[in-house]
Design a protein around this motif. Structure first.
Motif, short mmCIF file in Angstrom:
data_model
loop_
_atom_site.label_atom_id
_atom_site.label_comp_id
_atom_site.label_asym_id
_atom_site.label_seq_id
_atom_site.Cartn_x
_atom_site.Cartn_y
_atom_site.Cartn_z
N SER A 92 42.80 39.69 34.16
CA SER A 92 42.01 39.21 33.04
C SER A 92 40.62 39.83 33.18
CB SER A 92 41.95 37.69 33.09
OG SER A 92 41.31 37.22 31.94
N LEU A 93 40.25 40.65 32.18
CA LEU A 93 39.04 41.48 32.30
C LEU A 93 37.81 40.81 31.71
CD1 LEU A 93 40.36 44.92 30.93
CD2 LEU A 93 40.63 43.98 33.24
N HIS A 94 36.66 41.14 32.26
CA HIS A 94 35.39 40.80 31.60
C HIS A 94 34.27 41.65 32.17
CE1 HIS A 94 33.13 38.45 28.81
NE2 HIS A 94 34.22 37.75 28.53
N THR A 95 33.22 41.82 31.36
CA THR A 95 32.06 42.55 31.88
C THR A 95 31.02 41.54 32.37
OG1 THR A 95 31.29 42.65 29.61
CG2 THR A 95 32.30 44.65 30.47
N LEU A 123 38.27 40.91 41.40
CA LEU A 123 38.23 42.35 41.66
C LEU A 123 37.00 42.98 40.99
CD1 LEU A 123 41.98 43.31 40.93
CD2 LEU A 123 40.96 42.83 43.16
N ASN A 124 36.36 43.92 41.69
CA ASN A 124 35.23 44.65 41.08
C ASN A 124 35.79 45.78 40.19
OD1 ASN A 124 35.76 46.99 42.58
ND2 ASN A 124 34.48 46.32 44.28
N VAL A 142 39.88 39.11 37.11
CA VAL A 142 40.59 38.17 37.98
C VAL A 142 42.03 38.65 37.98
CG1 VAL A 142 41.25 35.79 38.38
CG2 VAL A 142 39.21 36.31 37.04
N PHE A 143 42.59 38.81 39.17
CA PHE A 143 44.00 39.17 39.28
C PHE A 143 44.78 37.92 39.66
CE2 PHE A 143 47.69 40.50 41.88
CZ PHE A 143 48.35 41.27 40.94
N VAL A 144 45.83 37.65 38.90
CA VAL A 144 46.67 36.48 39.14
C VAL A 144 48.07 36.99 39.48
CG1 VAL A 144 47.78 34.56 37.95
CG2 VAL A 144 45.35 34.93 37.68
N SER A 145 48.51 36.77 40.70
CA SER A 145 49.72 37.49 41.16
C SER A 145 51.03 36.96 40.56
CB SER A 145 49.81 37.46 42.69
OG SER A 145 50.12 36.16 43.13
N GLY A 146 51.04 35.71 40.11
CA GLY A 146 52.31 35.12 39.63
C GLY A 146 52.67 35.50 38.21
N ALA A 147 51.76 36.16 37.49
CA ALA A 147 52.05 36.52 36.10
C ALA A 147 53.16 37.58 36.04
CB ALA A 147 50.80 37.05 35.42
N ALA A 148 53.87 37.60 34.94
CA ALA A 148 54.99 38.53 34.81
C ALA A 148 54.96 39.19 33.44
CB ALA A 148 56.31 37.79 35.00
N SER A 239 55.00 49.04 37.80
CA SER A 239 54.44 47.90 38.55
C SER A 239 52.99 47.61 38.17
CB SER A 239 54.58 48.13 40.06
OG SER A 239 54.20 49.44 40.36
N TRP A 240 52.50 48.24 37.10
CA TRP A 240 51.15 47.92 36.63
C TRP A 240 51.08 46.46 36.16
CZ3 TRP A 240 49.96 52.72 33.02
CH2 TRP A 240 49.74 53.84 33.82
N PRO A 241 49.96 45.81 36.42
CA PRO A 241 49.82 44.42 35.93
C PRO A 241 49.59 44.38 34.42
CG PRO A 241 47.79 45.14 36.99
CD PRO A 241 48.78 46.26 37.18
#
Ligand code: FAD
Length: 370
Positions: A92-95, A123-124, A142-148, A239-241
């Motif tokens: 989930s991206l933001h500046t 993540l930076n 923010v990286f959330v590992s459980g998303a699919a 395998s890209w998120p």
């Protein structure tokens, strides 16, 4: 007992599959509408970062995401390995760092009840770009590992094939309800009549027309969505998120360089199936702004789908009041790939008289009847 399911999008396919597992005699009917939502869907399964506060919606969507791994295992055991499902995580991206911290706070809170969210990692910009190489270097995330991500067309077909391996028969055609007084006794498909004890309508945006013929004003509206399939030169894309920039657009990677960029939200388009210059422009403009290297991708395909919305943007499921023997579920809106498989399982339980996990009173069909 004989059951007919009308509509084989994700909801009807899952309902039929779960009824078949119970040994019910089921006919699943579909008329292959252009604009089936399931067929056009992007494939994000990540309800936990949503800012929507409605608890009833969230319970369904988060249960839906949690339901996937077990279902995929079950399908694989039946030989159905082509579902496009993979837990690749989501960015989930933001500046704005403050916004990122807020998202992390929300995700941590939600993880208390939903451990399937997995790891929540800040993540930076360069770490973010490393995970999805087409991205611009300006976003933290923010990286959330459980998303699919899941391929709507593939999972739907896998469910239908698995259903056919049990007691489900699939029929192509345009179905209408056959009623006697206030009771449905079967369906008409062209010239053919099939009698049934119970009928389940999972007809997406077209349910309005089907119920209108039976004298019921069913309040489902169609939101048109245009979505693009691109091809990147980078083959690691499998395998890209999932990428969720601020706003309502997104990017997904699938194997062999396939990148899906979506989508428009068009409430006034009616049932216009056309791919429009404005629609394509909107999707590509935002995709290239977020991920400049998508400009080098080939444009492979455009799809159009109609998201079904019921009043209050809240899904409904249960018996249809005033029409005995008929059940329905609808209104999955923008999150139906996430919630559809689970809701189909719930609807199958309800129709078979078993206890459901969701309280049907929270998702009343009455709410969608005018
Ligand atoms: P549909 O998939 O529309 O299926 C309805 C079916 O009923 C059709 O096959 C039609 O042929 C059949 N039918 C209708 N009337 C009759 C009749 N009289 N006789 C026979 N057959 C009939 N959700 C997510 O969770 N994540 C996402 O990333 C996501 N992205 C999306 C992107 C796009 C572009 C779109 C359009 C949707 C997206 N969604 C997503 C939402 C999701 O796709 C939908 O909520 C879901 O697919 C709805 O499923 P459904 O089975 O209710 O309807």
């Amino acid at each position: 007992e004989k059951i007919i399911v009308i509509g084989a999008g994700i909801l009807g396919a899952s309902t039929a599959y779960h009824l078949g597992k119970r040994g019910a005699r089921v006919t699943l009917v579909d008329r292959n509408e252009k604009g089936q939502a399931t067929d056009a869907a992007a494939g994000i399964v990540c309800p936990w970062l949503s800012q929507r506060r409605n608890k009833i919606w969230y319970r369904l969507a988060s249960s839906g995401a949690g339901y996937y791994p077990g279902l995929i295992r079950e399908l694989e055991e039946m030989g159905e390995t082509e579902t496009g499902y993979k837990r690749v995580g989501a960015l989930s991206l933001h500046t704005d760092e403050g916004k990122i911290d807020k998202m992390i706070e929300r995700a941590l809170k939600r993880r208390e009840d939903a451990p399937e969210i997995g790891d929540i990692i800040k993540l930076n910009p360069s770490e973010t770009q490393k995970r999805f190489p087409l991205l611009s270097g300006k976003f933290s995330s923010v990286f959330v590992s459980g998303a699919a991500r899941v391929d709507g067309r593939a999972i739907c077909h896998a469910l239908i094939r698995a259903a056919e391996k049990s007691s489900v028969t699939v029929h192509n055609g345009n179905a209408s309800l056959l009623t006697e007084q206030n009771r449905a006794v079967g369906v008409k498909i062209g010239e053919e009549t099939i009698k049934a004890d119970k009928i389940i309508v999972t007809a997406g945006v077209w349910a309005k027309q089907l119920f209108a013929e039976a004298g019921i004003d069913f309040l489902v509206s169609a939101q048109k969505a245009q979505i693009l399939h691109l091809k990147a030169r980078d083959e690691e894309s499998g395998s890209w998120p999932v990428v969720m920039p601020p706003g309502s657009q997104y990017l997904l990677g699938f194997p062999e360089g396939k990148v899906v960029a979506g989508a428009t939200h068009e409430d006034e388009a009616g049932f216009d199936f056309s791919v429009t210059a404005g629609g394509v422009h909107e999707v590509l403009h935002k995709a290239i702004e977020t991920a400049p290297r998508t400009a080098d991708c080939a444009v492979v395909e455009t799809r159009v789908g109609f998201r079904p919305f019921t009043p209050g943007f809240l899904p409904v499921f249960g018996a249809v009041p005033g029409l005995e023997g008929v059940f329905t579920a609808n209104g999955l809106g923008a999150s139906g790939l996430t919630s559809g498989p689970f809701l189909g399982s719930e609807l199958a339980k309800l129709v078979m008289g078993e206890e459901t996990e969701l309280d049907p009173a929270d998702y009343p069909v009455e709410g969608a009847i005018g």
